[in-house]
Motif scaffolding. Sequence first.
Motif, PDB file in Angstrom:
ATOM      1  N   LEU A 228      -2.961  -0.180  -6.182  1.00  0.00           N
ATOM      2  CA  LEU A 228      -2.916  -1.593  -5.840  1.00  0.00           C
ATOM      3  C   LEU A 228      -4.256  -2.226  -6.214  1.00  0.00           C
ATOM      4  CD1 LEU A 228      -1.599  -4.039  -4.448  1.00  0.00           C
ATOM      5  CD2 LEU A 228      -2.492  -3.157  -2.276  1.00  0.00           C
TER       6      LEU A 228
ATOM      7  N   THR B   9     -10.649  -2.407  -5.066  1.00  0.00           N
ATOM      8  CA  THR B   9     -11.280  -3.702  -4.873  1.00  0.00           C
ATOM      9  C   THR B   9     -12.597  -3.698  -5.663  1.00  0.00           C
ATOM     10  OG1 THR B   9     -12.256  -2.919  -2.788  1.00  0.00           O
ATOM     11  CG2 THR B   9     -10.200  -4.180  -2.645  1.00  0.00           C
TER      12      THR B   9
ATOM     13  N   ASN C 271      -9.181   3.312  -0.406  1.00  0.00           N
ATOM     14  CA  ASN C 271      -9.708   2.193  -1.194  1.00  0.00           C
ATOM     15  C   ASN C 271     -10.919   2.673  -1.990  1.00  0.00           C
ATOM     16  OD1 ASN C 271     -10.338  -1.294  -0.270  1.00  0.00           O
ATOM     17  ND2 ASN C 271     -10.884  -0.260  -2.145  1.00  0.00           N
TER      18      ASN C 271
ATOM     19  N   THR D 220      -5.739   4.706  -3.710  1.00  0.00           N
ATOM     20  CA  THR D 220      -4.507   3.959  -3.497  1.00  0.00           C
ATOM     21  C   THR D 220      -4.671   2.506  -3.894  1.00  0.00           C
ATOM     22  OG1 THR D 220      -4.061   5.342  -1.561  1.00  0.00           O
ATOM     23  CG2 THR D 220      -2.790   3.291  -1.755  1.00  0.00           C
ATOM     24  N   ARG D 221      -5.851   1.966  -3.605  1.00  0.00           N
ATOM     25  CA  ARG D 221      -6.090   0.560  -3.917  1.00  0.00           C
ATOM     26  C   ARG D 221      -7.502   0.398  -4.443  1.00  0.00           C
ATOM     27  NH1 ARG D 221      -6.469  -3.379   1.446  1.00  0.00           N
ATOM     28  NH2 ARG D 221      -8.734  -3.514   1.495  1.00  0.00           N
TER      29      ARG D 221
ATOM     30  N   CYS E 138      -6.415   1.973   6.367  1.00  0.00           N
ATOM     31  CA  CYS E 138      -6.927   2.358   5.055  1.00  0.00           C
ATOM     32  C   CYS E 138      -8.399   2.705   5.232  1.00  0.00           C
ATOM     33  CB  CYS E 138      -6.760   1.192   4.079  1.00  0.00           C
ATOM     34  SG  CYS E 138      -7.202   1.516   2.351  1.00  0.00           S
TER      35      CYS E 138
ATOM     36  N   ARG F  73       2.433   4.112  -3.639  1.00  0.00           N
ATOM     37  CA  ARG F  73       1.687   3.948  -4.889  1.00  0.00           C
ATOM     38  C   ARG F  73       1.606   5.280  -5.626  1.00  0.00           C
ATOM     39  NH1 ARG F  73       1.488  -1.561  -5.017  1.00  0.00           N
ATOM     40  NH2 ARG F  73       0.727  -1.065  -7.113  1.00  0.00           N
TER      41      ARG F  73
ATOM     42  N   HIS G  40       0.805  -1.216   0.000  1.00  0.00           N
ATOM     43  CA  HIS G  40       0.000   0.000   0.000  1.00  0.00           C
ATOM     44  C   HIS G  40       0.842   1.271   0.000  1.00  0.00           C
ATOM     45  CE1 HIS G  40      -2.857  -3.040   1.423  1.00  0.00           C
ATOM     46  NE2 HIS G  40      -3.831  -2.216   1.084  1.00  0.00           N
TER      47      HIS G  40
END
Length: 240
Positions: A20, A218, A194, A215-216, A171, A14, A11
């Motif tokens: 991610l 899903t 996220n 950042t990420r 996060c 980035r 994480h």
Amino acid sequence: MSKAETFRALHQGRTPDDPLVLPGPWDAASARVFAAAGFPALATPSAGVAASLGYEDGATPADEMFAAIARITRAVDVPVSADVEGGYGLAPKELVERLLEAGAVGCNLEDSDAGALRDPHAHAEFLAEVRAAAGGLLFVNARVDTFVHGDGDPERAVERAALYVAAGADCIYPILAPPAVLPLLRAGIQGPLNALGRLDGDGSEPAALGGLGATRITFGPGLQRRAAAALREIADGLTP
């Protein structure tokens, strides 16, 4: 480096063009597909796991959810974070113990219950107790449900996020936040952010969301539902 340390490190640092991306396996077979494709870590979706077990979203018994998580973590060598909804009413210490026993290196914890937002201060206390019990062994992704069960005000999401970060969340996940508000959320939220990725080309692709501050990425149950749709198409082709 342990799997938990590896997951945490993924994480960090980035860039906007390289968020991610964490696919969501719903069983051991799908986890192996994603791992074989080269993804460095995975994040289970509770709704996708529920569907694979024959339950509606939110109706999976805790024992079955943890057993499913354990089957997924045993099937792959990469780190796996687990969506455990609101924690199934477990005390923080027991919740952490069960996640670690299942082989998870992280968890999603949502701040709503039965379709209503929880008191953010009480939820922050819960997160702080989870953090204290887990130490550095779990990466805590605090879901903010303002956009799904609240009024959708980004400022309210930022306020809740600040409490959760102060409580030790690693996060923040403002699920269903429109892509257009991600820059505002990014400006107001400390640490990794996220975002929910979609597969329908509406601007919620990973690269686009990364450019907006995520950042990420899903996908919730989106990948499981896409796989189910493909299977229905195959089944239709087999119909006499």
